[in-house]
Scaffold this active site. Structure first.
Site: not given
Ligand code: UDP
Length: 325
Positions: A117, A141, A145, A170, A206, A219, A280
């Site tokens: 990851t 998590y 890994k 991602n 978020f 991302r 985080g």
């Molecule tokens: N994200 C968001 N709203 C959501 C889900 C995710 O804004 O309902 C954002 C999250 O903060 C991150 C990006 O989308 O910046 C990708 O998040 P995801 O959970 O898909 O993958 P991760 O980066 O956690 O592996």
């Protein structure tokens, strides 16, 4: 070549099985169906419903099928959940992984691909993030890994156990047959598409105060088909030496860009609201994947975000309730 795929009923695992079979491999899937779906298992694969906590079940599967290599996807995979339930990650991911490793050693399997990851790189000194970046796990998590990667390092030294650790950024997208279906869903692209399907009212972004061009997190969205191909290349190469690769698209997209792309692809307005930051989340995560391109000739077939979202949308439209179908 015969390959044992743990977690082969899950999202990335099932699509890797699909690609392995397309390349002519014979595949045994070992999965407890905790997050996986039996309907996602390729019909030409042999399916063993088993749990990695059950050492005898692993021994039995390896003795019976004698695979040439193992691809290990089966684990708990959610960063947020790992803060709430650290023992699921710091105990189960590791103990289950060790059961698999010890059984593999005892049954003479010497090729292993670990699904790892980007959460190993919580505080990168440079972006894009290359394999030389220092490891700073960002959660229980990520640490689980990291510990698996360390075990592999020692098994190589002690037993000549050859491995590749593939650190994904991602994973997203779908094939015609298989796509992303988690319950509950937490990932951005499937959540956005659920809004377009009318299953959710809106998407919450978020945080919009990150240090990025539009303020939303950036991302690296990499198509699951391209990830699957990287696993197959890595398995073919490990006899030449163990290795670690960061796998990504090579460019980043903001949360806002993903939502805008989904609006264009689906024709749905996809209402969005700004919510608080998710704990985080770093500003930007982008993989430097030059090493696997250089070493193994890895080629991304679907680097275009629009195409990724189109393929995911096609799958979600065909299977609005996900699996089973
Ligand atoms: N994200 C968001 N709203 C959501 C889900 C995710 O804004 O309902 C954002 C999250 O903060 C991150 C990006 O989308 O910046 C990708 O998040 P995801 O959970 O898909 O993958 P991760 O980066 O956690 O592996």
């Amino acid at each position: 070549m015969k390959v044992l795929v743990t977690g082969g009923a899950g999202y990335i695992g099932s699509i890797t099985v699909e690609r392995l079979i397309a390349h002519g491999a014979s595949v045994v899937v070992f999965d407890n169906l905790y997050q996986g779906h039996e309907a996602a298992v390729h019909p030409d694969a042999t399916f063993v419903c088993g749990d990695l906590a059950d050492r005898a079940a692993i021994d039995d599967t390896l003795a019976r099928h004698r695979p040439d290599g193992i691809m290990h996807f089966a684990s708990y995979t959610l960063v947020g959940e790992s803060w709430e339930k650290p023992f699921m990650y710091l105990r189960d991911n590791i103990v289950n992984g060790l059961n698999l490793l010890e059984s593999a050693v005892e049954h003479g399997v010497r090729r292993f691909i670990l699904s790892s990851t980007a959460n190993l790189f919580d505080d990168p000194e440079s972006v894009p993030i290359h394999e030389t970046e220092r490891i700073v796990p960002g959660s229980p998590y990520g640490e689980s890994k990291n510990i698996m990667e360390r075990y592999l390092y020692w098994l190589d030294r002690v037993y000549g156990f050859r491995y590749a650790c593939l650190r994904y950024f991602n994973a997203c997208g779908a094939t015609e047959q298989r796509g992303e279906h988690h319950d509950p869903e937490t990932h951005l692209i499937p959540l956005v598409l659920q809004v377009a399907l009318g299953q959710r009212d809106k998407i919450t972004i978020f945080g919009d105060d990150y240090n990025t061009p539009d303020g939303t997190c950036v991302r690296d969205y990499i198509h699951v088909h391209d990830l699957a191909e990287a696993h197959i290349l890595a398995l073919g190469a490990v006899d030449g030496g163990s290795r670690k690769y960061n796998l990504g698209n090579g460019r980043g997209f903001s949360v806002q860009e993903v939502i805008d792309t989904a609006r264009q692809v689906t024709g749905h307005p996809i209402p969005s609201v700004i919510g608080p930051r998710r704990p985080g989340d770093p500003d930007i995560l982008i993989a430097g994947s030059d090493a696997i391109v250089r070493d193994l000739g890895w080629r991304r077939q679907y680097p275009d975000l629009r195409q990724i979202v189109e393929m995911a949308w096609k799958w979600h439209q065909a299977h609005p309730n996900g699996y089973p179908y």
